[in-house]
Structures are given as C-alpha cells and as structure tokens.
Design an enzyme around this catalytic site. Structure first.
Site, short mmCIF file in Angstrom:
data_model
loop_
_atom_site.label_atom_id
_atom_site.label_comp_id
_atom_site.label_asym_id
_atom_site.label_seq_id
_atom_site.Cartn_x
_atom_site.Cartn_y
_atom_site.Cartn_z
N HIS A 1 89.66 28.84 28.30
CA HIS A 1 89.62 27.80 27.25
C HIS A 1 89.82 26.44 27.91
O HIS A 1 90.93 26.06 28.25
CB HIS A 1 90.71 28.04 26.21
CG HIS A 1 90.61 27.12 25.04
ND1 HIS A 1 90.52 27.56 23.73
CD2 HIS A 1 90.58 25.76 24.96
CE1 HIS A 1 90.43 26.51 22.92
NE2 HIS A 1 90.48 25.41 23.65
N HIS B 1 88.45 22.16 28.16
CA HIS B 1 87.67 20.97 27.76
C HIS B 1 87.42 20.12 29.00
O HIS B 1 88.37 19.76 29.70
CB HIS B 1 88.44 20.13 26.74
CG HIS B 1 88.80 20.90 25.51
ND1 HIS B 1 88.00 20.92 24.39
CD2 HIS B 1 89.85 21.71 25.23
CE1 HIS B 1 88.55 21.70 23.47
NE2 HIS B 1 89.69 22.18 23.94
N ARG C 1 84.79 17.54 28.73
CA ARG C 1 84.07 16.34 28.24
C ARG C 1 82.71 16.24 28.92
O ARG C 1 82.17 17.23 29.37
CB ARG C 1 84.88 15.05 28.41
CG ARG C 1 86.35 15.15 28.00
CD ARG C 1 86.58 15.59 26.58
NE ARG C 1 88.00 15.57 26.26
CZ ARG C 1 88.57 16.29 25.30
NH1 ARG C 1 87.85 17.13 24.56
NH2 ARG C 1 89.86 16.19 25.07
N ASN D 1 83.28 21.00 21.91
CA ASN D 1 83.57 19.91 20.96
C ASN D 1 83.28 18.53 21.56
O ASN D 1 84.14 17.66 21.61
CB ASN D 1 85.01 19.99 20.42
CG ASN D 1 86.06 19.88 21.51
OD1 ASN D 1 85.81 20.22 22.67
ND2 ASN D 1 87.24 19.40 21.16
N LYS E 1 82.46 29.11 18.93
CA LYS E 1 83.78 28.56 18.61
C LYS E 1 83.85 28.07 17.17
O LYS E 1 83.00 27.29 16.73
CB LYS E 1 84.08 27.39 19.56
CG LYS E 1 85.40 26.68 19.32
CD LYS E 1 86.59 27.46 19.85
CE LYS E 1 87.93 26.86 19.45
NZ LYS E 1 88.35 25.75 20.31
N HIS F 1 89.90 28.31 16.46
CA HIS F 1 91.01 27.35 16.41
C HIS F 1 91.73 27.72 15.12
O HIS F 1 91.24 27.44 14.03
CB HIS F 1 90.51 25.90 16.38
CG HIS F 1 91.65 24.93 16.34
ND1 HIS F 1 91.98 24.13 17.40
CD2 HIS F 1 92.57 24.67 15.37
CE1 HIS F 1 93.06 23.41 17.09
NE2 HIS F 1 93.43 23.71 15.86
N HIS G 1 94.59 29.56 21.96
CA HIS G 1 95.83 28.79 22.17
C HIS G 1 96.87 29.07 21.09
O HIS G 1 97.27 28.17 20.36
CB HIS G 1 95.55 27.29 22.30
CG HIS G 1 94.55 26.71 21.34
ND1 HIS G 1 94.64 26.87 19.98
CD2 HIS G 1 93.44 25.95 21.56
CE1 HIS G 1 93.63 26.24 19.40
NE2 HIS G 1 92.89 25.69 20.34
N LEU H 1 97.13 20.06 19.78
CA LEU H 1 96.97 20.87 18.58
C LEU H 1 96.49 22.26 18.96
O LEU H 1 95.58 22.36 19.78
CB LEU H 1 95.97 20.21 17.62
CG LEU H 1 96.51 18.94 16.94
CD1 LEU H 1 95.39 18.21 16.20
CD2 LEU H 1 97.64 19.29 15.97
N HIS I 1 92.06 13.11 27.81
CA HIS I 1 91.79 11.90 27.01
C HIS I 1 92.21 10.71 27.86
O HIS I 1 93.21 10.80 28.59
CB HIS I 1 92.62 11.89 25.72
CG HIS I 1 92.24 12.93 24.71
ND1 HIS I 1 91.21 12.77 23.81
CD2 HIS I 1 92.73 14.17 24.48
CE1 HIS I 1 91.11 13.83 23.05
NE2 HIS I 1 92.02 14.71 23.43
N ALA J 1 95.05 14.21 20.39
CA ALA J 1 95.71 15.49 20.71
C ALA J 1 95.12 16.06 21.98
O ALA J 1 93.90 16.13 22.12
CB ALA J 1 95.50 16.47 19.56
#
Ligand code: DOR
Ligand code: ZN
Length: 356
Positions: A13, A15, A17, A41, A107, A144, A182, A231, A263, A275
């Site tokens: 899992h 991210h 970007r 996402n 997802k 999620h 998660h 989150l 981020h 988050a």
C-alpha cells in the site's frame, strides 16, 4: 537479536504521486522493497486500465532517472504493481480488462473519506455489477474502511464501516477477495482475524508502521503535530497494541502496507493540513523497531515478505535485505519537486538501520 536478514519485502500500500516528485519518492521505496502496490488516488484518479498502464510507464521512467542520478543502483530492480480507482461508474468491462492486463487490484475510496477521494464511491451498492465481476475473476477489492458522514466521530469511522459497509458487502458478494487497508482499530483487527472465509471470500489487512508505533497522543505531544496526521487517524493505545499483536502473530491475514503518503511540507504544516505520513524512507526500520519492541523480530519476514505475496498469489521475492541494530538520524526533510518533504520522525534517531 542485533541483526536480521529478510527475503526482500513488498509494500502492498503505497502513494508515490506523479510528475517530478516520482524519482525522489520511488528511490526511497525501491531501496527497501522489491515491489509496491501503487495507490490510484491521483488527480485526476486512475480510473481506467489505460491510465494505470501509462502511470506504470511513468514510474518506470522515474526509476531510470533515479538510477541515473545515483539515488538507486541498477540492481534494485523494483516493480510497481498497479491498482484501479473504483467509481460509481466503473464498468464490468474495465474490471475484465484490468484482469487481462495485469492490474493487481481495485481500490474503494468512499467519497470524501481521504486525500483525492472526491471521485470515490458514493454508495457501494452502485458498484454491485463490477464487484460481481471482480469476485468472478478473482480481482481483490482494497478498501479504505471508513464511513464518511460527519455525524460519526472520526475515531469511530473505521469500526462503523465494518457493520455498515464491509460485512454487508461481503455477504452480497460471497466470493469477493478483500483487503482491509491500513487498519487502525482492535475492531478491524478482530474482524479480519476471525472472519469466516469458507462461506465468504478471503480477507486480509495491511498495517502501517506508524499505526504500529504510535497512538493518538503522538498527534498532540507538546502541541499539534501535523506530520502524525493521517487517515484513518491514529487511535488509542489499546488499538495500537491489538495491531502489534496481530502483525507479529502467526496469522497469515496481516501483512505490510506502509501507506506512505507524501505531501509538500507547506501543505502538511497548514491551517488545514493534508492527511498522510511519509515513511517510505525508513519504513522497514520502523517496522523492525515495532516488532523488536515486543521481542518478535523473527516474525517480521513473514509479515513483510511472504504473506502479502501469498494473498495476492504472486511469487515470493528472491534476494535479501539485512537490518542491524545501529542508530541513524532521520533527515529533517527531502527534496520534493520544488518543495520540501518532511518525513515522519524528522530529526529523530532510530535504532535500526539497513545494511547497505
Ligand atoms: O493519510 C492518508 N493519506 N490516508 C489516505 O487514505 C490517503 C493518503 C494520501 O493519499 O495522502
Ligand atoms: Zn493510502
């Protein structure tokens, strides 16, 4: 134990970007993991197979750039596994194409649940046709797991999701393979641990390093700490202990997913901060610290390197990585395109390091 050697692990899992930040964040993950399942996402989200495959190509290009820049060695051989973002309109035909083209999973973001979830699912029953197709072809649904209505306390949203959404969903689609992503609560851990899978489809859960290491006090120690905001949000200590118990147990249903979520510094340290905790740079060291805290380092390999691959029915990795009990200081920040990226534990000393 002062040293431990693992089969190369996977992050199920992640991210990363898009665009010019890719080489930097990928070099972190590819230095620790052989494969990672990339979350869809983006803005706009990765809702089609064509966009997932194009994203995978951009990731490959970014890995080449990172190698040219010396941030990675050519031997790292990292592989991005792709997922698709489910919407109210995802057609069954896209699921079939995804299966055919090697997209690993789909997802579910409940609309409004988290970062870039505004195109997410407004009512999961609208997806029943696609979910039937997924169950038929063995395409896992990654969830999620939080309800989104504002009337529900943020600390209760995951537990509520189990009774309101997840269990009814599994009853409606008894063959559907599900990963509860998660997880953050004892409720979710027990649901997955005790789930009946002879009548209903297989279920597993990913657990992040930060949810194994911290409880909700970390958000408020001496002031508000935005880099601990993610989150689903950190929960009480009893929940952390339940997760640690599950991750270090012999259950094959719990495996590694960092949910490392970069981020820009300015957007974390903001009046309405984003988050996500960035752990990709030192994730394995955090997991080792958590497992070591309960004397269960020997269980780390199964959690990090075997159970996820087995659940997804992909081969376990070859090759190894070694961690040793040696202190390292986490940098205050990394480059992130034209911005800065503050990792979790910035400036702190960790007790475990990867032997390079
Ligand atoms: O903390 C989080 N950050 N949770 C998510 O579900 C999404 C992620 C992100 O993409 O930033
Ligand atoms: Zn995530």
């Amino acid at each position: 134990m002062n040293q431990i050697t693992l089969t190369l692990p996977d992050d199920f899992h992640l991210h990363v970007r898009d665009g010019d930040v890719l080489p930097q964040v990928l070099s972190h993950t590819a230095s620790q993991f052989r494969r990672a399942l990339i979350m869809p996402n983006l803005r706009p989200p990765v809702t089609t197979v064509a966009s997932a495959l194009a994203y995978q190509e951009r990731i490959k290009d970014a890995l080449k750039v990172a190698t040219q820049q010396g941030a990675l060695t050519a031997t790292n051989n990292f592989q991005a596994l792709m997922s698709l973002y489910l919407t109210d309109q995802t057609p069954s035909s896209e699921i079939l194409l995804a299966k055919d083209k090697g997209v690993l999973a789909v997802k579910l973001y409940p609309a409004g649940a988290t970062t870039n979830s505004d195109s997410g699912v407004t009512d999961i029953r609208l997806c029943d046709d696609s979910l039937d197709t997924m169950a038929q072809v063995g395409m896992p649904l990654l969830v999620h797991g939080e309800v989104t209505h504002s009337a529900i306390d943020i600390f209760d949203r995951e537990a509520k999701f189990i009774e309101e959404v997840l269990h009814p969903l599994r009853l409606r689609h008894p063959k559907l393979k599900v990963v509860f992503e998660h997880i953050t609560t004892k409720d979710a851990m027990e649901y997955v641990r005790d789930a009946e899978v002879s009548e209903l489809g297989p279920i597993a859960a990913t657990i992040t390093a930060h949810h194994l290491m911290y409880n909700r006090n970390a958000l408020f120690t001496g002031g508000i700490r935005p880099h601990y905001y993610c989150l689903p949000i950190l929960k009480r200590e009893a929940h952390r202990l339940a997760l640690l118990d599950a991750a270090t147990s012999d259950s094959s249903r719990f495996f590694l997913g960092t949910d490392s979520a970069p981020h820009a510094k300015d957007l974390k340290e903001h009046t309405c901060g984003c988050a996500g905790c960035y752990t990709a740079s030192h994730a394995l060291e955090l997991y080792a610290t958590a497992f070591d805290s309960v004397g269960k380092l020997r269980q780390l390999e199964a959690f990090a390197s075997f159970r996820g691959a087995d659940f997804y029915q992909i081969p376990r990795n070859h090759g190894q990585i070694t961690l040793q009990r040696q202190q390292q200081q986490v940098p205050n920040h990394y480059a992130f395109g034209n911005d800065l990226l503050v990792p979790l534990n910035a400036g702190e000393v960790l007790n475990w390091s990867i032997v390079r």
